[in-house]
Structures are given as structure tokens and as C-alpha cells.
Design a protein around this motif. Structure first.
Motif, short mmCIF file in Angstrom:
data_model
loop_
_atom_site.label_atom_id
_atom_site.label_comp_id
_atom_site.label_asym_id
_atom_site.label_seq_id
_atom_site.Cartn_x
_atom_site.Cartn_y
_atom_site.Cartn_z
N GLU A 67 0.95 -1.20 0.04
CA GLU A 67 0.20 -0.06 -0.03
C GLU A 67 0.80 1.29 -0.07
OE1 GLU A 67 -3.56 2.42 2.61
OE2 GLU A 67 -2.79 0.19 3.28
N ASN A 68 1.99 1.30 0.80
CA ASN A 68 2.70 2.40 0.75
C ASN A 68 3.57 2.59 -0.29
OD1 ASN A 68 2.31 3.42 3.58
ND2 ASN A 68 3.51 1.93 4.35
N ASP A 69 3.88 1.65 -1.25
CA ASP A 69 4.45 1.54 -2.43
C ASP A 69 3.56 2.47 -3.53
OD1 ASP A 69 6.88 0.55 -1.36
OD2 ASP A 69 6.37 -1.64 -2.27
N MET A 70 2.11 1.99 -3.40
CA MET A 70 1.60 2.39 -4.33
C MET A 70 1.14 3.96 -3.98
SD MET A 70 0.40 0.25 -6.46
CE MET A 70 -0.38 1.59 -7.36
N LEU A 71 1.08 4.31 -3.01
CA LEU A 71 0.65 5.61 -2.41
C LEU A 71 1.98 6.70 -2.73
CD1 LEU A 71 -0.83 5.07 1.11
CD2 LEU A 71 -1.98 6.30 -0.87
N GLU A 72 3.24 6.12 -2.86
CA GLU A 72 4.54 6.80 -3.29
C GLU A 72 4.25 7.18 -4.82
OE1 GLU A 72 8.01 4.60 -2.36
OE2 GLU A 72 7.73 4.96 -0.53
N LEU A 73 3.39 6.59 -5.45
CA LEU A 73 3.23 7.04 -6.78
C LEU A 73 2.13 8.17 -7.06
CD1 LEU A 73 3.13 3.37 -8.30
CD2 LEU A 73 5.00 4.90 -8.40
N ASP A 74 1.47 8.58 -6.03
CA ASP A 74 0.43 9.53 -6.08
C ASP A 74 1.01 10.81 -5.61
OD1 ASP A 74 -1.97 11.26 -5.47
OD2 ASP A 74 -3.09 9.15 -5.65
N ASP A 75 0.95 11.85 -6.54
CA ASP A 75 1.37 13.09 -6.16
C ASP A 75 0.35 13.88 -5.03
OD1 ASP A 75 2.98 13.13 -8.29
OD2 ASP A 75 1.75 14.28 -9.74
N ASN A 76 -0.51 13.29 -4.68
CA ASN A 76 -1.51 14.15 -3.60
C ASN A 76 -1.37 13.44 -2.17
OD1 ASN A 76 -3.10 16.00 -2.68
ND2 ASN A 76 -4.99 14.98 -3.14
N VAL A 77 -0.12 12.56 -2.06
CA VAL A 77 -0.05 11.60 -0.77
C VAL A 77 0.39 12.83 0.43
CG1 VAL A 77 2.36 11.32 -1.12
CG2 VAL A 77 0.89 9.54 -0.07
N GLY A 78 -0.18 12.26 1.48
CA GLY A 78 -0.12 13.12 2.39
C GLY A 78 0.28 12.17 3.89
N GLU A 79 0.64 12.94 4.96
CA GLU A 79 0.68 11.95 6.31
C GLU A 79 -0.78 10.88 6.52
OE1 GLU A 79 1.67 12.93 10.94
OE2 GLU A 79 1.51 14.43 9.66
N TYR A 80 -1.84 11.31 6.16
CA TYR A 80 -2.89 10.56 6.65
C TYR A 80 -3.28 9.79 5.42
CZ TYR A 80 -2.33 13.13 11.02
OH TYR A 80 -1.68 13.58 12.00
N SER A 81 -2.89 9.53 4.39
CA SER A 81 -3.12 8.93 3.20
C SER A 81 -3.16 7.56 3.35
CB SER A 81 -2.16 9.11 2.00
OG SER A 81 -2.18 10.62 1.43
N ARG A 82 -4.40 6.90 2.70
CA ARG A 82 -4.50 5.34 2.80
C ARG A 82 -5.31 5.37 1.42
NH1 ARG A 82 -4.73 2.11 7.48
NH2 ARG A 82 -4.74 0.49 5.52
N LEU A 83 -5.22 3.61 1.21
CA LEU A 83 -6.04 3.49 0.18
C LEU A 83 -7.21 2.71 0.77
CD1 LEU A 83 -3.43 1.73 -2.25
CD2 LEU A 83 -4.44 3.95 -2.47
N SER A 84 -8.47 3.32 0.44
CA SER A 84 -9.68 2.68 1.04
C SER A 84 -10.06 1.34 0.78
CB SER A 84 -10.77 3.85 0.31
OG SER A 84 -11.00 3.74 -0.89
N CYS A 85 -9.27 0.81 -0.19
CA CYS A 85 -9.67 -0.69 -0.59
C CYS A 85 -8.82 -1.42 0.47
CB CYS A 85 -8.82 -1.08 -2.20
SG CYS A 85 -7.11 -1.00 -2.12
N GLN A 86 -7.94 -0.92 1.22
CA GLN A 86 -7.17 -1.59 2.15
C GLN A 86 -7.77 -1.54 3.59
OE1 GLN A 86 -4.55 -3.95 1.19
NE2 GLN A 86 -5.74 -3.51 -0.57
N ILE A 87 -9.02 -0.81 3.83
CA ILE A 87 -9.30 -0.41 5.17
C ILE A 87 -10.73 -1.28 5.18
CG2 ILE A 87 -10.16 1.36 6.70
CD1 ILE A 87 -8.49 3.20 5.01
N PRO A 88 -10.92 -2.42 6.05
CA PRO A 88 -12.04 -3.11 6.48
C PRO A 88 -13.22 -2.19 7.15
CG PRO A 88 -10.04 -4.09 7.56
CD PRO A 88 -9.78 -2.83 6.64
N VAL A 89 -14.27 -2.15 6.59
CA VAL A 89 -15.38 -1.35 7.35
C VAL A 89 -15.60 -2.35 8.80
CG1 VAL A 89 -17.78 -0.86 7.44
CG2 VAL A 89 -16.60 -0.71 5.25
N SER A 90 -15.81 -1.62 9.79
CA SER A 90 -16.16 -2.23 10.95
C SER A 90 -16.78 -1.19 11.95
CB SER A 90 -14.59 -2.69 11.87
OG SER A 90 -13.85 -1.44 12.26
#
Length: 102
Positions: A67-90
Motif C-alpha cells: 500500500e505504501n509503495d502504491m501511495l508513493e506513486l500518487d502526487d497528492n499523498v500526505g501523512e494521513y493517506s490510505r487506500l480505501s480498498c485496504q481498510i475494512p469497514v467495522s
């Protein structure tokens, strides 16, 4: 059931409810603009990039190396960036606020 608020790039706040799947799936089911999930949730595209409200960041868990590797490719990444596909709803995410990055 968790209530999750997505804030789109144009500032629209959309609150949805869910109890399973990923945040990306929940966003797609509710037509949240900016959450495309082109890869289907396998962490290979970053089209579901979100900025997590800092108050909830720890509750979303730790990003994997992939996930961190994928985020590094995004220009809009920040300290609180996540990929929502990797966060399970709970239930622990009830009240979560996410800013759509794309």
C-alpha cells in the motif's frame, strides 16, 4: 453498523452506512465521486486514495508495504493517506471522516 463520511473534492459531504467489505467497496456502492477502484481492490492502482481524519487514523490500521509503495506513486499523498480498498469497514470506524484525494 458504521457511519462513514466521505468529503469529495468539491466539498460535498456524503455519509453512508456499512458493516462489511472495504471502504472502497462502500464508496463505490454509494457512487462517491473520486473513488474509482479501477483494480477492484487488490492494491494496484491507487484510484481509491483518501486522506483519513487524523482523529481516526490509528483506527484504520497500519498500511502494508505494498500500500505504501502504491501511495508513493500518487502526487497528492500526505501523512494521513490510505487506500480505501485496504481498510475494512467495522464498527470501530463509526464516525470516520475521509477526504477523497482524487
Amino acid at each position: 453498523m458504521a457511519k462513514i463520511t466521505f468529503i469529495t473534492r468539491n466539498g460535498e459531504k456524503i455519509t453512508v452506512e456499512g458493516n462489511d467489505g472495504s471502504l472502497m467497496e462502500l464508496a463505490k456502492q454509494n457512487n462517491i465521486k473520486g473513488i474509482d477502484g479501477d483494480c477492484g481492490g487488490v492494491c494496484s492502482c491507487a484510484t481509491c486514495h483518501v486522506h483519513v481524519d487524523p482523529a481516526y487514523f490509528e483506527k484504520t490500521g497500519t498500511a502494508s508495504e505494498i500500500e505504501n509503495d502504491m501511495l508513493e506513486l500518487d502526487d497528492n499523498v500526505g501523512e494521513y493517506s490510505r487506500l480505501s480498498c485496504q481498510i475494512p469497514v467495522s464498527d470501530a470506524l463509526d464516525g470516520l471522516v475521509l477526504q477523497v484525494a482524487n
